[in-house]
Design a protein around this motif. Sequence first.
Motif, PDB file in Angstrom:
ATOM      1  N   TRP A 224       0.966  -1.159  -0.079  1.00 52.57           N
ATOM      2  CA  TRP A 224      -0.141   0.101  -0.003  1.00 52.57           C
ATOM      3  C   TRP A 224       0.938   1.189   0.027  1.00 52.57           C
ATOM      4  N   VAL A 225       0.429   2.278  -0.981  1.00 55.75           N
ATOM      5  CA  VAL A 225       1.048   3.513  -0.973  1.00 55.75           C
ATOM      6  C   VAL A 225       0.044   4.446  -0.720  1.00 55.75           C
ATOM      7  N   ASN A 226       0.198   5.211   0.251  1.00 56.78           N
ATOM      8  CA  ASN A 226      -1.336   5.913   0.473  1.00 56.78           C
ATOM      9  C   ASN A 226      -2.317   5.252   0.705  1.00 56.78           C
ATOM     10  N   ASN A 227      -3.437   5.386  -0.291  1.00 54.81           N
ATOM     11  CA  ASN A 227      -4.538   4.466  -0.209  1.00 54.81           C
ATOM     12  C   ASN A 227      -4.652   3.922  -1.603  1.00 54.81           C
ATOM     13  N   THR A 228      -3.377   3.345  -2.256  1.00 52.20           N
ATOM     14  CA  THR A 228      -3.493   2.818  -3.364  1.00 52.20           C
ATOM     15  C   THR A 228      -2.371   1.481  -3.318  1.00 52.20           C
ATOM     16  N   ILE A 229      -2.594   0.501  -4.207  1.00 54.07           N
ATOM     17  CA  ILE A 229      -1.877  -0.406  -4.259  1.00 54.07           C
ATOM     18  C   ILE A 229      -1.725  -1.001  -5.741  1.00 54.07           C
ATOM     19  N   CYS A 230      -0.623  -1.338  -6.045  1.00 52.31           N
ATOM     20  CA  CYS A 230      -0.230  -1.916  -7.583  1.00 52.31           C
ATOM     21  C   CYS A 230      -0.286  -3.242  -7.462  1.00 52.31           C
ATOM     22  N   VAL A 231      -0.972  -4.099  -8.216  1.00 56.57           N
ATOM     23  CA  VAL A 231      -0.765  -5.583  -8.057  1.00 56.57           C
ATOM     24  C   VAL A 231      -0.315  -6.171  -9.350  1.00 56.57           C
ATOM     25  N   ASP A 232       0.551  -5.377 -10.255  1.00 59.43           N
ATOM     26  CA  ASP A 232       1.339  -6.045 -11.015  1.00 59.43           C
ATOM     27  C   ASP A 232       2.540  -6.311 -10.664  1.00 59.43           C
ATOM     28  N   THR A 233       2.751  -7.707 -10.360  1.00 57.55           N
ATOM     29  CA  THR A 233       4.041  -8.095 -10.088  1.00 57.55           C
ATOM     30  C   THR A 233       4.639  -8.637 -11.308  1.00 57.55           C
ATOM     31  N   GLY A 234       4.634  -8.620 -12.409  1.00 57.69           N
ATOM     32  CA  GLY A 234       5.640  -8.705 -13.422  1.00 57.69           C
ATOM     33  C   GLY A 234       5.681 -10.222 -13.780  1.00 57.69           C
ATOM     34  N   CYS A 235       4.418 -10.844 -13.937  1.00 52.46           N
ATOM     35  CA  CYS A 235       4.584 -12.232 -14.219  1.00 52.46           C
ATOM     36  C   CYS A 235       5.165 -12.430 -15.595  1.00 52.46           C
ATOM     37  N   CYS A 236       4.924 -11.739 -16.494  1.00 56.18           N
ATOM     38  CA  CYS A 236       5.621 -12.112 -17.709  1.00 56.18           C
ATOM     39  C   CYS A 236       7.074 -12.050 -17.974  1.00 56.18           C
ATOM     40  N   PHE A 237       7.432 -11.348 -16.999  1.00 63.40           N
ATOM     41  CA  PHE A 237       9.109 -11.071 -16.726  1.00 63.40           C
ATOM     42  C   PHE A 237       9.632 -11.946 -15.776  1.00 63.40           C
ATOM     43  N   GLY A 238       8.995 -13.065 -15.455  1.00 64.77           N
ATOM     44  CA  GLY A 238       9.547 -14.021 -14.581  1.00 64.77           C
ATOM     45  C   GLY A 238       9.234 -13.719 -13.006  1.00 64.77           C
TER      46      GLY A 238
END
Length: 278
Positions: A224-238
């Motif tokens: 969490w960054v402030n009230n946001t969350i990035c859920v892209d953890t780069g699956c296609c990049f391994g």
Amino acid sequence: MTESTFPDSTRGPADRRDDPGPFDIIGDVHGCAAELEQLLGRLGYGVHWSGEPGAVRVSVTAPAGRRAIFVGDLVDRGPRSPDVLRIVMAMVANGTAFAVPGNHDVKFVRWLEGKTVAMTHGLDRTAAQFEGEPKSFRVAVRAFFKELPIYLWLDGGRLAVAHAGIKGGMLGQNTGEVRRFCLYGETSGETDKFGLPIRYHWAAEYRGETSVVYGHTPVPAPGWVNNTICVDTGCCFGGKLSALRWPEREVVSVTAEGVYTVPVRPFGHPPLRPGAML
Ligand SMILES: [Mn+2]
């Protein structure tokens, strides 16, 4: 990816504030069908394939009451974009998922429409994978993406999902600026030494009360960054394919089975916007 590839390819926002969930919000899949099936299984969904090669069908069941939400970038870079589309399209069609488009999806649709687009950033792989697909599937894929809302607003206004994020003041709006932000985030209009668009860490400046779940920028792990969350953890990049369970706020991840595309830029949030007020 240039922003000139963004026109009228998607619908306006979907105001679903009356829908409390629960939801499983899944990051950028980018053609990683095996990992998507594994993640859906971990989350309690059932993926069932049938039919012959060339006429493959898939049906998906959801755990009681839950629905998945895809943050977009279903295609490019990974090994099985058509199968990812089959799964997600089946889920949206039977009401077990919502989805919003990503910048890769918008560009892919333009390729489907025969427009001139650069065959870069993994679109060349998706195009090759579509060589054996019938016209009917291409037509269905294009129609699917054209119907997607540019962002979702959910759960009494407490949750928003957009591919690259959304700023607080943008919720409820559908201007060109809002739609561009949802697909590309905060950009400078320039490219970096890797030839990729320069992005800024809009989330560091976010002060909204609505929790924003987004993808677009691969990070090592969702946080969490402030009230946001990035859920892209780069699956296609391994990396990993990740989901955020809402309202539980638990992250569920599966590890990529391979490195399908070598990343040119390290994982992590982009730098602060020059002059950012923190
Ligand atoms: Mn992406």
